[in-house]
Design an enzyme around this catalytic site. Structure first.
Site, PDB file in Angstrom:
ATOM      1  N   GLU A 140      -3.546   4.633 -15.004  1.00  0.00           N
ATOM      2  CA  GLU A 140      -5.015   4.617 -15.102  1.00  0.00           C
ATOM      3  C   GLU A 140      -5.539   5.349 -16.348  1.00  0.00           C
ATOM      4  O   GLU A 140      -6.404   6.215 -16.261  1.00  0.00           O
ATOM      5  CB  GLU A 140      -5.638   5.199 -13.822  1.00  0.00           C
ATOM      6  CG  GLU A 140      -5.216   4.424 -12.580  1.00  0.00           C
ATOM      7  CD  GLU A 140      -5.782   4.973 -11.282  1.00  0.00           C
ATOM      8  OE1 GLU A 140      -6.482   6.001 -11.294  1.00  0.00           O
ATOM      9  OE2 GLU A 140      -5.511   4.365 -10.232  1.00  0.00           O
ATOM     10  N   ASN A 158       0.548   1.558 -15.644  1.00  0.00           N
ATOM     11  CA  ASN A 158      -0.048   0.991 -14.429  1.00  0.00           C
ATOM     12  C   ASN A 158      -1.556   1.215 -14.459  1.00  0.00           C
ATOM     13  O   ASN A 158      -2.028   2.273 -14.895  1.00  0.00           O
ATOM     14  CB  ASN A 158       0.567   1.741 -13.230  1.00  0.00           C
ATOM     15  CG  ASN A 158       0.312   1.098 -11.885  1.00  0.00           C
ATOM     16  OD1 ASN A 158       0.490  -0.099 -11.716  1.00  0.00           O
ATOM     17  ND2 ASN A 158      -0.101   1.903 -10.916  1.00  0.00           N
ATOM     18  N   HIS A 202      -5.952  -3.848  -6.258  1.00  0.00           N
ATOM     19  CA  HIS A 202      -6.748  -3.486  -5.071  1.00  0.00           C
ATOM     20  C   HIS A 202      -7.925  -4.456  -5.065  1.00  0.00           C
ATOM     21  O   HIS A 202      -8.923  -4.251  -5.769  1.00  0.00           O
ATOM     22  CB  HIS A 202      -7.233  -2.043  -5.168  1.00  0.00           C
ATOM     23  CG  HIS A 202      -6.124  -1.036  -5.072  1.00  0.00           C
ATOM     24  ND1 HIS A 202      -5.374  -0.869  -3.920  1.00  0.00           N
ATOM     25  CD2 HIS A 202      -5.623  -0.149  -5.965  1.00  0.00           C
ATOM     26  CE1 HIS A 202      -4.473   0.085  -4.121  1.00  0.00           C
ATOM     27  NE2 HIS A 202      -4.598   0.533  -5.354  1.00  0.00           N
ATOM     28  N   GLU A 240       0.077  -2.363  -6.200  1.00  0.00           N
ATOM     29  CA  GLU A 240      -0.631  -1.677  -5.102  1.00  0.00           C
ATOM     30  C   GLU A 240      -1.520  -2.655  -4.331  1.00  0.00           C
ATOM     31  O   GLU A 240      -2.646  -2.341  -3.958  1.00  0.00           O
ATOM     32  CB  GLU A 240      -1.483  -0.519  -5.664  1.00  0.00           C
ATOM     33  CG  GLU A 240      -0.694   0.438  -6.539  1.00  0.00           C
ATOM     34  CD  GLU A 240      -1.480   1.678  -6.985  1.00  0.00           C
ATOM     35  OE1 GLU A 240      -2.564   1.945  -6.460  1.00  0.00           O
ATOM     36  OE2 GLU A 240      -0.969   2.374  -7.895  1.00  0.00           O
ATOM     37  N   ASP A 293      -3.760  -4.779  -2.111  1.00  0.00           N
ATOM     38  CA  ASP A 293      -4.443  -4.941  -0.821  1.00  0.00           C
ATOM     39  C   ASP A 293      -5.685  -5.794  -1.056  1.00  0.00           C
ATOM     40  O   ASP A 293      -6.149  -5.925  -2.188  1.00  0.00           O
ATOM     41  CB  ASP A 293      -4.749  -3.617  -0.102  1.00  0.00           C
ATOM     42  CG  ASP A 293      -5.321  -2.520  -0.978  1.00  0.00           C
ATOM     43  OD1 ASP A 293      -5.986  -2.829  -1.986  1.00  0.00           O
ATOM     44  OD2 ASP A 293      -5.115  -1.334  -0.636  1.00  0.00           O
TER      45      ASP A 293
END
Ligand SMILES: *[C@@H]1O[C@H](CO)[C@@H](O)[C@H](O)[C@H]1NC(C)=O
Length: 330
Positions: A146, A187, A223, A250, A252
């Site tokens: 990030e 990432n 996400h 990650e 979802d």
């Protein structure tokens, strides 16, 4: 008398055997994975699901972060991370290490550092000690996490403020030295469609490669929000133009409350779309969902107006989303 194989072929013509991580491997990928940690391993139903062929790789959800591993300078704590690695390796699963240099879940003593030389040696020591712990056992590491704002500028952090972009070079060089077998990833989130953030990521990777910085992969957290996954395929293709490995790290897909049969059906479609987006790109090595069960997802506390982002529900049962993944793999 019919052989049992012929019998099965006759009655189960459309059943592909195996669970989703096994099926990913059969498609040439490395795994379907999940975030996991001692707190979720402690839930028997989650541990049981995690041990199956549905999951082939685990990412420590929190136990590999700086506040957990080096809460005070030079004082390392691997209690949680060791337990996660032990669970994974004892079940024959891979591990993605996460994460070495990140502005969040960062102890105050790091943020308080005021000079570049000290920060450089602190980064180098952190990377070499944490990666050295399970050297040779970790498939890949999210070395930096990030680094960008959504507008593509660098995020303010002690790292960027004292060292500029060079903090990324320092971290990756230390990482390659610490565990030459681990694939080294950058990432980030909100890389799920066109825009300034993915532009900045692709440009940064180009600069890193031209400077000879050892980087192997780019992770897109993914996400996602229900019904907003249409950009994912293009993003994975775009990230692959860097020449690096790509991983969905990650995943979802959070559903606005209240969750209904219709929105669970949309989630099935969304997971199917994302899975196919990885399958379509040879450099996409695998997909990690950010947890096994809705019961323990970070979404509950972080996005309280959303719910139910994963493949297994609060009662540890497969959801339509699971079918969406499975059918993409059949
Ligand atoms: C190390 O971390 C664990 C949590 O994983 C915690 O329970 C324990 O208290 C920590 N040890 C020290 C000495 O801080």
């Amino acid at each position: 008398m019919k052989s049992s194989t012929a019998f099965l072929a006759a009655v189960l013509p459309s059943v592909a055997f195996g669970l989703i991580s096994d099926k990913m491997k059969a498609k040439g990928k490395l795994y379907w994975g999940s975030a996991l940690d001692p707190n979720t391993i402690a839930i028997t139903q989650i541990a049981n699901i995690a041990a199956t062929g549905d999951f082939g790789c685990f990412t420590p959800e929190n136990s590999g972060k700086w506040d957990a591993t080096e809460p005070a300078r030079g004082q390392f704590n691997f209690t949680g991370f060791d337990a996660l690695v032990s669970f994974a390796t004892s079940h024959g699963k891979l591990v993605r290490g996460h994460t070495l240099v990140w502005h969040s879940q960062l102890p105050a003593w790091v943020s308080a550092i005021g000079d570049a030389a000290t920060l450089t040696s602190v980064i180098q020591n952190h990377v070499s000690t944490v990666m050295g712990r399970h050297k040779g056992q970790i498939l890949a590491w999210d070395v930096v996490n990030e680094v960008f704002n959504d507008d593509g500028t660098f995020r303010n952090s002690v790292f960027f403020n004292l060292l500029g972009e060079n903090f990324i070079d320092i971290a990756f060089k230390a990482a390659r030295q610490a565990d030459p077998n681990a694939k080294l990833f950058i990432n980030d989130f909100n890389l799920d469609g066109p825009g300034k953030k993915i532009d900045a990521m692709v440009a940064l990777i180009g600069r890193l490669k031209s400077r000879g910085v050892p980087i192997d992969g780019v992770g897109t957290q993914s996400h996602l929000i229900l019904g907003q996954v249409g950009g994912v395929a293009g993003s994975i293709q775009r990230l692959a133009t860097t020449g690096l490995q790509v991983a969905i790290t990650e995943l979802d897909v959070r559903i606005p409350k209240p969750v209904t049969a219709a929105t669970l059906q949309q989630q099935q479609t969304d997971f199917n779309t994302v899975t196919k987006a990885c399958l379509a790109v040879p450099q996409c090595v695998g997909i990690t969902s950010w947890g096994v069960s809705d019961k323990t997802s970070w979404v509950d506390s972080t996005f309280p107006t959303f719910d139910s982002p994963l493949l297994f529900d609060d009662n540890f049962q497969k959801k339509p989303a699971y079918t969406g993944v499975d059918s993409a793999l059949n």
